[in-house]
Structure formats: C-alpha cells, structure tokens
Design a protein around this motif. Structure first.
Motif, PDB file in Angstrom:
ATOM      1  N   UNK A 125       0.817  -1.215   0.000  1.00  0.00           N
ATOM      2  CA  UNK A 125       0.000   0.000   0.000  1.00  0.00           C
ATOM      3  C   UNK A 125       0.853   1.267   0.000  1.00  0.00           C
ATOM      4  N   UNK A 126       1.967   1.245   0.740  1.00  0.00           N
ATOM      5  CA  UNK A 126       2.853   2.421   0.796  1.00  0.00           C
ATOM      6  C   UNK A 126       3.717   2.557  -0.455  1.00  0.00           C
ATOM      7  N   UNK A 127       4.054   1.447  -1.066  1.00  0.00           N
ATOM      8  CA  UNK A 127       5.008   1.453  -2.175  1.00  0.00           C
ATOM      9  C   UNK A 127       4.382   1.265  -3.536  1.00  0.00           C
ATOM     10  N   UNK A 128       4.264   0.000  -3.948  1.00  0.00           N
ATOM     11  CA  UNK A 128       3.791  -0.310  -5.297  1.00  0.00           C
ATOM     12  C   UNK A 128       2.417   0.228  -5.618  1.00  0.00           C
ATOM     13  N   UNK A 129       1.487   0.084  -4.676  1.00  0.00           N
ATOM     14  CA  UNK A 129       0.134   0.552  -4.949  1.00  0.00           C
ATOM     15  C   UNK A 129       0.086   2.071  -5.032  1.00  0.00           C
TER      16      UNK A 129
END
Length: 196
Positions: A125-129
C-alpha cells in the motif's frame, strides 16, 4: 506473513481486461488486476473493520450537502494509465463518478483514496500501490491508516504537483483531509479498536 505485493491467484499467464471484468462480476471474493495478472485480495482484521466503520461514518457525515461521496471497499477502481483494477478500502468521488465499461460497476476518477494498513499489505500500500495510484489524474490525497498502531499518513498533491507527506501519531490529533475540507479526530477513528 509479511508480503510486499499481492500473490497471483490464477495459473493463466495473461487475462484480458474483458475476461477479468466478466470473472470478477461473478466472483464471491475480490481480486486485483494488473497488466494481465489477477491477484487475490487479503481479508480484514477486527481493528481494520472497526477503523473502516468509524472512519466511513465520520467521513460520510462530513460530506453531507457536498458534491463528494464516500464509498466502501466494493467500489471498483480502474486506472486507465496502468491497467490496475482494485478495491480501495474507502474512495471519495467528487462531482460525478466516471464509470468504465458496461454495467457501471467500475469507476476511474477518485479525489481521495484511503487504505487501512495491515501487516500483510502495508508495504504494498505504501510502495507499489501508491506508485500506481499516482497515475490517477484526479487524485489529490492518499490516506494510509495503520490498524496496528495509532498512525495516519496523508500524501497530498501540492500546488507544484508534488506529493507531500503529513503524519499523525497521537490519539489527540485531528486528521485533516484538505481536498474534502474535512477534519476527523483520531480518537473517533480508533475508538472501537484494541489500540485505545
């Protein structure tokens, strides 16, 4: 189990958008779709559900009489720019939602997206999304609410089109969602969780 990205749930190498929508409309569980692959979405903890209920209720009451509407995790989002189909925990659409495809079950133009973090999804959620969400032309704020500690992060698009981070770490603070002109005490967000 701590994973950074969703795990593919179908053996077929590539599924078209049309195949995914047809399959998803009949599925009992929700899935994400990205560049031809389909991924099962994780279940939710008690804290996650309590945060969702409280935050959705508080947000909905603050949007009464405004053109913006909040929706729960069954509102499917499609990002044309990168092919991601997903179900944010809470999405807020202002003015009129733009449907994609037949049936009006998929939408493309949120103003605010909110994800409630869990141990298994927080890195994604913090990175890829978030990287994929930044491709949405209408998105102004991305809110991450931790379900394992008192912590909220808001990424806000500033006047120079750069994303800035604002953090909240104590129960006495008030969450400010600028795009919606809404303020919600963190005490109200976390009130029924095991964290207070």
């Amino acid at each position: 189990m701590d994973i950074e990205e969703p795990v593919a749930s179908y053996q077929k190498k590539f599924i078209s958008i049309e195949e995914f929508i047809e399959m998803e409309n009949e599925a009992a569980e929700k899935h994400e779709y990205f560049q031809g692959e389909v991924f099962a979405m994780a279940g939710a903890s008690d804290n996650h559900n309590e945060i969702f209920s409280s935050l959705f209720s508080e947000l909905s009451s603050r949007l009464k009489g405004k053109t913006c509407r909040a929706y729960g995790g069954d509102k499917r989002l499609y990002i044309r720019e990168n092919t991601l189909f997903t179900y944010p925990d809470i999405s807020v659409y202002c003015d009129k939602s733009a449907p994609f495809g037949k049936g009006g079950r998929t939408f493309t133009n949120p103003t605010v997206l909110i994800e409630i973090l869990s141990e298994s999804t927080k890195n994604y959620d913090r990175g890829g999304k978030f990287s994929l969400y930044r491709d949405i032309p209408t998105l102004q704020e991305y809110v991450l609410v931790d379900s394992e500690s008192i912590r909220v992060e808001i990424f806000r698009l500033n006047s120079t089109q750069h994303w800035e981070l604002e953090e909240y770490k104590t129960i006495e603070q008030e969450l400010r969602i600028a795009a919606l002109d809404a303020r919600i005490p963190l005490r109200d967000v976390y009130q029924f969780t095991s964290l207070v």
